[in-house]
Design a protein around this motif. Structure first.
Motif, PDB file in Angstrom:
ATOM      1  N   CYS A 255      10.369 -24.577  38.398  1.00 28.96           N
ATOM      2  CA  CYS A 255      10.504 -23.265  39.028  1.00 28.96           C
ATOM      3  C   CYS A 255       9.190 -22.830  39.678  1.00 28.96           C
ATOM      4  O   CYS A 255       9.178 -22.296  40.799  1.00 28.96           O
ATOM      5  N   ASP A 256       8.099 -23.076  38.992  1.00 30.31           N
ATOM      6  CA  ASP A 256       6.786 -22.733  39.536  1.00 30.31           C
ATOM      7  C   ASP A 256       6.460 -23.579  40.764  1.00 30.31           C
ATOM      8  O   ASP A 256       5.987 -23.060  41.784  1.00 30.31           O
ATOM      9  N   TYR A 259       8.464 -22.561  43.858  1.00 28.28           N
ATOM     10  CA  TYR A 259       7.912 -21.361  44.501  1.00 28.28           C
ATOM     11  C   TYR A 259       6.672 -21.710  45.315  1.00 28.28           C
ATOM     12  O   TYR A 259       6.499 -21.199  46.435  1.00 28.28           O
ATOM     13  N   GLN A 260       5.844 -22.584  44.805  1.00 28.60           N
ATOM     14  CA  GLN A 260       4.644 -22.976  45.534  1.00 28.60           C
ATOM     15  C   GLN A 260       4.998 -23.672  46.842  1.00 28.60           C
ATOM     16  O   GLN A 260       4.322 -23.510  47.861  1.00 28.60           O
ATOM     17  N   THR A 262       8.024 -23.407  48.553  1.00 33.75           N
ATOM     18  CA  THR A 262       8.953 -22.700  49.446  1.00 33.75           C
ATOM     19  C   THR A 262       8.723 -21.198  49.540  1.00 33.75           C
ATOM     20  O   THR A 262       9.299 -20.551  50.420  1.00 33.75           O
ATOM     21  N   GLU A 263       7.942 -20.635  48.623  1.00 32.95           N
ATOM     22  CA  GLU A 263       7.746 -19.188  48.503  1.00 32.95           C
ATOM     23  C   GLU A 263       9.055 -18.461  48.195  1.00 32.95           C
ATOM     24  O   GLU A 263       9.230 -17.293  48.526  1.00 32.95           O
ATOM     25  N   ILE A 264       9.976 -19.170  47.554  1.00 30.47           N
ATOM     26  CA  ILE A 264      11.237 -18.587  47.099  1.00 30.47           C
ATOM     27  C   ILE A 264      11.194 -18.509  45.575  1.00 30.47           C
ATOM     28  O   ILE A 264      11.038 -19.530  44.896  1.00 30.47           O
ATOM     29  N   LYS A 265      11.334 -17.318  45.032  1.00 38.83           N
ATOM     30  CA  LYS A 265      11.283 -17.144  43.580  1.00 38.83           C
ATOM     31  C   LYS A 265      12.626 -17.555  42.960  1.00 38.83           C
ATOM     32  O   LYS A 265      13.690 -17.158  43.422  1.00 38.83           O
ATOM     33  N   HIS A 297      21.429 -18.991  46.779  1.00 40.17           N
ATOM     34  CA  HIS A 297      20.532 -18.302  45.845  1.00 40.17           C
ATOM     35  C   HIS A 297      21.236 -17.016  45.425  1.00 40.17           C
ATOM     36  O   HIS A 297      21.354 -16.076  46.204  1.00 40.17           O
TER      37      HIS A 297
END
Length: 305
Positions: A255-256, A259-260, A262-265, A297
């Protein structure tokens, strides 16, 4: 805030774009990967929670409903979204929670407390009765005239909102993937694709986020009723990580990393399992070369709080 104004405000935000993403997996297979960013629909009522609630709340407002009851766990995105709506609409809300968090309420439950929710903690045996007619009848005896919304918001009215996802798609996809817990989102996607000529050949693949082989499929079939003529769907049960809200270091690290890249949480309860499964399936050759894939999402980050 005026009830109709609130619904109008939220309705304006109920169309989300498809965003192409390029993580460091999948490109060598010629796969085009897009994400339907329903997590951006609203800062609180994001994703499939609003999709599934909007057509239940509209008639409730018209009927001047004063009390709504629903069910969920201590990190439920559904209860969080519904609690916020009821607070804004000045409707009394009773949340029936699986397990006793009274001495250590989760951030989600802390929000419900701030929103004046009536919280009832019940044991697992009682919670298992949440869909049984006798139990629901007893609830209505305790709370006359209340509207009961099922766990996850999954009911016939929910399908109408989820179908709108298919109507909004700008391009055709070979596969659409979504997490599965209560069945409503997958059923809505299946029904929407079945009734839309442009998308009726699309394969709908659910990723089970809890242990429920057979059970989840039945939830979906029960919602589809006579409309289950489309056989272009299935649920993969290999990525639940031990059960609902269960995870491990590998999933949390993924998950981390996601995000790094794609900048999608995302979080480890729903969306994290979806994208983890997607990466694994791509890397193991599940999808044919040059497939066009859409990942939904479904929003809600309570599992990351």
């Amino acid at each position: 805030m005026n009830k109709n104004n609130l619904l109008s405000q939220l309705t304006i935000t109920t169309s989300s774009a498809e965003s192409i993403i390029q993580p460091n997996w999948g490109a060598k297979y010629g796969i085009t990967l897009a994400v339907k960013r329903d997590d951006l629909l609203h800062p609180v009522i994001s994703g499939n929670k609003w999709r599934k609630l909007k057509h239940a709340l509209t008639p409730a407002i018209a009927a001047k409903t004063q009390h709504i009851i629903s069910f969920g766990g201590g990190f439920s995105n559904h209860l969080h979204a519904l609690g916020y709506c009821c607070h804004q609409l000045n409707i009394q809300f009773t949340a029936i929670i699986r397990g006793d968090y009274s001495h250590n309420p989760s951030p989600m439950l802390q929000d419900l407390i701030c929103w004046k929710t009536n919280i009832l903690y019940v044991d697992r045996k009682t919670y298992q009765q949440r869909g049984e007619p006798d139990y629901l009848k007893r609830l209505l005896q305790l709370y006359p005239d209340a509207l009961i919304i099922p766990e996850g918001g999954s009911q016939q009215q929910a399908l109408q909102g989820v179908e709108e996802i298919i109507q909004e798609l700008q391009v055709q996809y070979d596969y659409i993937l979504a997490p599965v817990a209560s069945g409503g989102t997958l059923a809505g996607l299946i029904k929407g694709a079945t009734q839309n000529v442009k998308h009726h050949s699309c394969q709908i693949l659910g990723i089970g986020v809890l242990k429920g082989e057979g059970y989840l499929e039945q939830l979906v079939r029960d919602l589809l009723v006579e409309d289950d003529n489309n056989k272009n769907w299935q649920i993969n049960h290999n990525y639940h990580f031990g059960g609902y809200a269960k995870s491990n270091h590998e999933l949390k690290e993924f998950c981390d990393d996601f995000y790094q890249q794609t900048e999608i949480k995302i979080e480890p309860v729903y969306s994290g399992k979806l994208f983890f499964a997607l990466r694994d399936l791509i890397n193991n050759g599940y999808f044919p070369q040059n497939s066009r894939i859409l990942a939904l999402h479904t929003g809600g980050l309570q599992g990351a709080r």
